[in-house]
Design an enzyme around this catalytic site. Structure first.
Site, PDB file in Angstrom:
ATOM      1  N   ASN A   7       0.884  -1.169   0.000  1.00  0.00           N
ATOM      2  CA  ASN A   7       0.000   0.000   0.000  1.00  0.00           C
ATOM      3  C   ASN A   7       0.922   1.220   0.000  1.00  0.00           C
ATOM      4  O   ASN A   7       1.532   1.543   1.016  1.00  0.00           O
ATOM      5  CB  ASN A   7      -0.874  -0.048   1.258  1.00  0.00           C
ATOM      6  CG  ASN A   7      -1.808   1.150   1.353  1.00  0.00           C
ATOM      7  OD1 ASN A   7      -1.764   2.055   0.523  1.00  0.00           O
ATOM      8  ND2 ASN A   7      -2.653   1.147   2.371  1.00  0.00           N
ATOM      9  N   ARG A  98      -2.626  -2.163  -3.399  1.00  0.00           N
ATOM     10  CA  ARG A  98      -3.812  -1.331  -3.226  1.00  0.00           C
ATOM     11  C   ARG A  98      -3.711  -0.205  -4.248  1.00  0.00           C
ATOM     12  O   ARG A  98      -2.747   0.552  -4.260  1.00  0.00           O
ATOM     13  CB  ARG A  98      -3.828  -0.746  -1.826  1.00  0.00           C
ATOM     14  CG  ARG A  98      -4.967   0.212  -1.652  1.00  0.00           C
ATOM     15  CD  ARG A  98      -4.968   0.852  -0.293  1.00  0.00           C
ATOM     16  NE  ARG A  98      -6.110   1.733  -0.204  1.00  0.00           N
ATOM     17  CZ  ARG A  98      -6.103   2.875   0.463  1.00  0.00           C
ATOM     18  NH1 ARG A  98      -5.031   3.268   1.097  1.00  0.00           N
ATOM     19  NH2 ARG A  98      -7.171   3.622   0.488  1.00  0.00           N
ATOM     20  N   HIS A 188     -12.479   3.216  -0.062  1.00  0.00           N
ATOM     21  CA  HIS A 188     -12.476   2.292   1.075  1.00  0.00           C
ATOM     22  C   HIS A 188     -13.213   0.995   0.730  1.00  0.00           C
ATOM     23  O   HIS A 188     -13.657   0.266   1.616  1.00  0.00           O
ATOM     24  CB  HIS A 188     -13.200   2.872   2.311  1.00  0.00           C
ATOM     25  CG  HIS A 188     -12.404   3.847   3.118  1.00  0.00           C
ATOM     26  ND1 HIS A 188     -13.001   4.769   3.955  1.00  0.00           N
ATOM     27  CD2 HIS A 188     -11.070   4.048   3.227  1.00  0.00           C
ATOM     28  CE1 HIS A 188     -12.073   5.492   4.544  1.00  0.00           C
ATOM     29  NE2 HIS A 188     -10.891   5.093   4.120  1.00  0.00           N
ATOM     30  N   GLY A 218     -11.793   6.009  10.469  1.00  0.00           N
ATOM     31  CA  GLY A 218     -10.367   6.135  10.794  1.00  0.00           C
ATOM     32  C   GLY A 218      -9.958   7.565  10.513  1.00  0.00           C
ATOM     33  O   GLY A 218     -10.782   8.476  10.639  1.00  0.00           O
ATOM     34  N   GLY A 220      -9.306   8.602   7.546  1.00  0.00           N
ATOM     35  CA  GLY A 220     -10.315   8.752   6.496  1.00  0.00           C
ATOM     36  C   GLY A 220     -11.547   8.027   7.009  1.00  0.00           C
ATOM     37  O   GLY A 220     -11.423   7.076   7.770  1.00  0.00           O
ATOM     38  N   ARG A 249     -10.302  16.065   6.676  1.00  0.00           N
ATOM     39  CA  ARG A 249     -11.196  16.379   5.549  1.00  0.00           C
ATOM     40  C   ARG A 249     -12.564  16.800   6.063  1.00  0.00           C
ATOM     41  O   ARG A 249     -13.078  16.224   7.025  1.00  0.00           O
ATOM     42  CB  ARG A 249     -11.373  15.175   4.628  1.00  0.00           C
ATOM     43  CG  ARG A 249     -10.121  14.730   3.946  1.00  0.00           C
ATOM     44  CD  ARG A 249     -10.463  13.704   2.851  1.00  0.00           C
ATOM     45  NE  ARG A 249      -9.281  13.003   2.417  1.00  0.00           N
ATOM     46  CZ  ARG A 249      -9.115  11.675   2.513  1.00  0.00           C
ATOM     47  NH1 ARG A 249     -10.075  10.912   2.992  1.00  0.00           N
ATOM     48  NH2 ARG A 249      -8.007  11.119   2.103  1.00  0.00           N
ATOM     49  N   GLY A 340      -9.839   2.727  12.889  1.00  0.00           N
ATOM     50  CA  GLY A 340      -9.199   3.037  14.171  1.00  0.00           C
ATOM     51  C   GLY A 340     -10.167   3.561  15.219  1.00  0.00           C
ATOM     52  O   GLY A 340     -10.131   3.156  16.387  1.00  0.00           O
ATOM     53  N   GLU A 394      -7.972  -5.025   5.283  1.00  0.00           N
ATOM     54  CA  GLU A 394      -7.881  -4.853   3.835  1.00  0.00           C
ATOM     55  C   GLU A 394      -6.759  -5.701   3.239  1.00  0.00           C
ATOM     56  O   GLU A 394      -6.884  -6.224   2.134  1.00  0.00           O
ATOM     57  CB  GLU A 394      -7.628  -3.376   3.517  1.00  0.00           C
ATOM     58  CG  GLU A 394      -8.837  -2.510   3.817  1.00  0.00           C
ATOM     59  CD  GLU A 394      -8.473  -1.041   3.956  1.00  0.00           C
ATOM     60  OE1 GLU A 394      -8.036  -0.644   5.060  1.00  0.00           O
ATOM     61  OE2 GLU A 394      -8.615  -0.303   2.980  1.00  0.00           O
TER      62      GLU A 394
HETATM   63  P1  ADP Z   1      -6.144   5.364   8.889  1.00  0.00           P
HETATM   64  O1  ADP Z   1      -7.402   5.837   8.249  1.00  0.00           O
HETATM   65  O2  ADP Z   1      -4.976   6.283   8.699  1.00  0.00           O
HETATM   66  O3  ADP Z   1      -5.830   3.895   8.674  1.00  0.00           O
HETATM   67  P2  ADP Z   1      -6.884   4.505  11.543  1.00  0.00           P
HETATM   68  O4  ADP Z   1      -7.955   3.604  11.042  1.00  0.00           O
HETATM   69  O5  ADP Z   1      -5.694   3.905  12.177  1.00  0.00           O
HETATM   70  O6  ADP Z   1      -6.415   5.536  10.446  1.00  0.00           O
HETATM   71  O7  ADP Z   1      -7.568   5.497  12.605  1.00  0.00           O
HETATM   72  C1  ADP Z   1      -6.863   6.500  13.234  1.00  0.00           C
HETATM   73  C2  ADP Z   1      -7.813   7.208  14.196  1.00  0.00           C
HETATM   74  O8  ADP Z   1      -8.280   6.272  15.165  1.00  0.00           O
HETATM   75  C3  ADP Z   1      -7.158   8.357  14.973  1.00  0.00           C
HETATM   76  O9  ADP Z   1      -8.032   9.461  15.003  1.00  0.00           O
HETATM   77  C4  ADP Z   1      -7.007   7.756  16.351  1.00  0.00           C
HETATM   78  O10 ADP Z   1      -7.030   8.727  17.372  1.00  0.00           O
HETATM   79  C5  ADP Z   1      -8.250   6.904  16.421  1.00  0.00           C
HETATM   80  N1  ADP Z   1      -8.179   5.969  17.543  1.00  0.00           N
HETATM   81  C6  ADP Z   1      -7.348   4.930  17.728  1.00  0.00           C
HETATM   82  N2  ADP Z   1      -7.557   4.358  18.939  1.00  0.00           N
HETATM   83  C7  ADP Z   1      -8.546   5.069  19.538  1.00  0.00           C
HETATM   84  C8  ADP Z   1      -9.221   4.999  20.799  1.00  0.00           C
HETATM   85  N3  ADP Z   1      -8.919   4.074  21.694  1.00  0.00           N
HETATM   86  N4  ADP Z   1     -10.183   5.911  21.054  1.00  0.00           N
HETATM   87  C9  ADP Z   1     -10.494   6.857  20.162  1.00  0.00           C
HETATM   88  N5  ADP Z   1      -9.909   6.974  18.960  1.00  0.00           N
HETATM   89  C10 ADP Z   1      -8.939   6.099  18.657  1.00  0.00           C
END
Ligand code: ADP
Length: 413
Positions: A7, A98, A188, A218, A220, A249, A340, A394
């Site tokens: 990716n 990807r 996505h 996440g 995104g 965004r 996330g 993914e």
């Molecule tokens: P990406 O889209 O870059 O793959 P992720 O899916 O890893 O990103 O998501 C990142 C987001 O998830 C960030 O805003 C991070 O703060 C949030 N996050 C991760 N763990 C937690 C948590 N325990 N509580 C709240 N938000 C979280």
């Protein structure tokens, strides 16, 4: 079959090496042999590598470009010190990439030959921030592994090829769709598709019998309405800017704002577009950070008003999309959280789902609190709609698609 999943972004490369065999899919025999990422390619790069589920090692080194990054990864994978159970480059049997934009042309994962390469190149116009880097990754992998190793492109847009025209058309003069392909593509897709597949696997429901809403939250973020296994609507549009509030965004907004701000601030439309992509969303509203964890901490520890506002705007927008898809699909069997934020934050899930009892949707607080970064069902007894947390994967889907393409097996979306 050992498949390297890549990716590649503007200055990052994420990878996993997965040993998968689709003929044994029911036995879940996939083995995750290694994973890692290289950040800040083009300068002093930060390199994180780990074999199987071992502890990651973090180092920094000058990595001049994407080709050097791929070379570094493959050099490490095949070195005896890595602890990865391969020793020769020839043991990497295929690469799954990807690729963000497949336009209307690429509705399925496909082997990259010269024609596909040109097709992805032509789509750079629609995805200038993504497709060029994805192509760089393909070129680099081909250069290091040789032309004999199949390279497969797995498109973020492909899962949404089933969107009906009522969902993908914007209400602007039709000729802009015909001339330039201005329509909703959705992104996505690999994530939404994985979540839908995993939900069916966990519940034993058939593809035909499922009507679900998936929320990938996440950095995104996007929502997807899935009927009978097919995407029928999704929140990202012509680009990944539309829809939910994201880390940086804006998501949905009145398009008249663009010219208004451009005139007021003496900005070009390109500047405004960059502002909407990079300085908006959670970061823009809070003025603090794009990171949801940090915002929740600011809100609870310091009572920061704008942190709270950013979180509220984020949750309200997500809730509205649930309502939109419940209307569009005439109900749903399940609403599923991923990404996330969706996987790790009971707080955000409960704020999004609060006040949906009119729809008969109710959360079990204990189950919601317990589901952190793991699969679990979180609806209260009697909830009309199931509520789930399903961590996305993914890379696994990219590896499996790559296996199927290389072995001539049917792909299902
Ligand atoms: P990406 O889209 O870059 O793959 P992720 O899916 O890893 O990103 O998501 C990142 C987001 O998830 C960030 O805003 C991070 O703060 C949030 N996050 C991760 N763990 C937690 C948590 N325990 N509580 C709240 N938000 C979280």
């Amino acid at each position: 079959m050992n498949i390297l999943v890549l990716n590649v972004g503007s200055s990052t490369l994420k990878f996993q090496l997965i040993d998968t065999d689709e003929t044994k899919i029911a036995e879940s025999t996939d083995r995750r042999l290694a994973r890692g990422q290289i950040e800040r390619i083009g300068g002093e790069a930060v390199i994180t590598l780990s074999a199987a589920d071992g502890r990651p090692s973090k180092t920094s080194e000058q990595i001049r470009d994407h080709a050097a990054a791929v070379e570094h990864v493959i050099g490490w994978l095949t070195s005896p010190e890595s602890g990865v159970p391969i020793t020769r480059v020839a043991e990497i049997e295929a690469v799954g990439h990807r690729v963000v934009h497949g336009g209307e042309r690429f509705t399925h994962s496909t082997l990259v030959d010269d024609e596909v390469w040109r097709g992805v190149e032509e789509l750079i116009e629609l995805a200038p921030l993504h497709n060029p880097h994805n192509l760089r990754g393909i070129a680099a992998a081909r250069a290091v592994l040789g032309a004999g190793v199949p390279q497969v492109a797995v498109f973020d847009t492909a899962f949404h090829h089933s969107l009906p025209d009522t969902a993908y058309l914007y209400a602007i003069p039709y000729q802009f769709y015909r001339r330039y392909g201005v329509r909703r593509y959705g992104f996505h897709g690999t994530s939404h598709r994985y979540i839908a597949y995993r939900y069916r696997q966990l519940t034993g429901r058939s593809r035909e019998a499922t009507k679900i809403i998936t929320l990938h939250l996440g950095n995104g973020a996007s929502a997807c309405a899935i009927v009978g296994g097919s995407s029928v609507d999704t929140s990202m549009g012509f680009t990944p800017l539309e829809g939910l509030v994201m880390g940086t965004r804006s998501g949905d907004l009145d398009p008249a704002i663009l010219e208004f701000i451009a005139v007021k601030e003496g900005m070009t439309l390109r500047d405004v577009d960059a502002m909407l992509n990079k300085q908006s969303g959670l970061l823009g509203v809070s003025g603090l950070t794009a990171d949801m964890r940090e915002l929740l901490a600011e809100e609870s520890e310091h009572g920061d008003r704008r942190a709270r506002l950013a979180v509220e705007v984020f949750c309200y927008r997500a809730k509205k999309y649930i309502g939109e898809y419940l209307a569009g699909m005439n109900g749903a069997d399940a609403i599923i959280f991923s990404g996330g934020i969706g996987e790790n934050s009971p707080e955000i899930r409960s704020r999004i789902l609060a006040g949906l009892d009119w729809f008969g949707i109710t959360v079990d607080d204990g189950k919601n609190q317990a589901a952190r970064g793991a699969e679990g069902r979180i609806d209260a007894d009697g909830s009309r709609t199931e509520l789930w947390v399903i961590p996305t994967d993914e890379e696994l889907l990219i590896a499996r698609d790559t296996w199927r393409v290389v072995n001539g097996a049917e792909l299902r979306y």
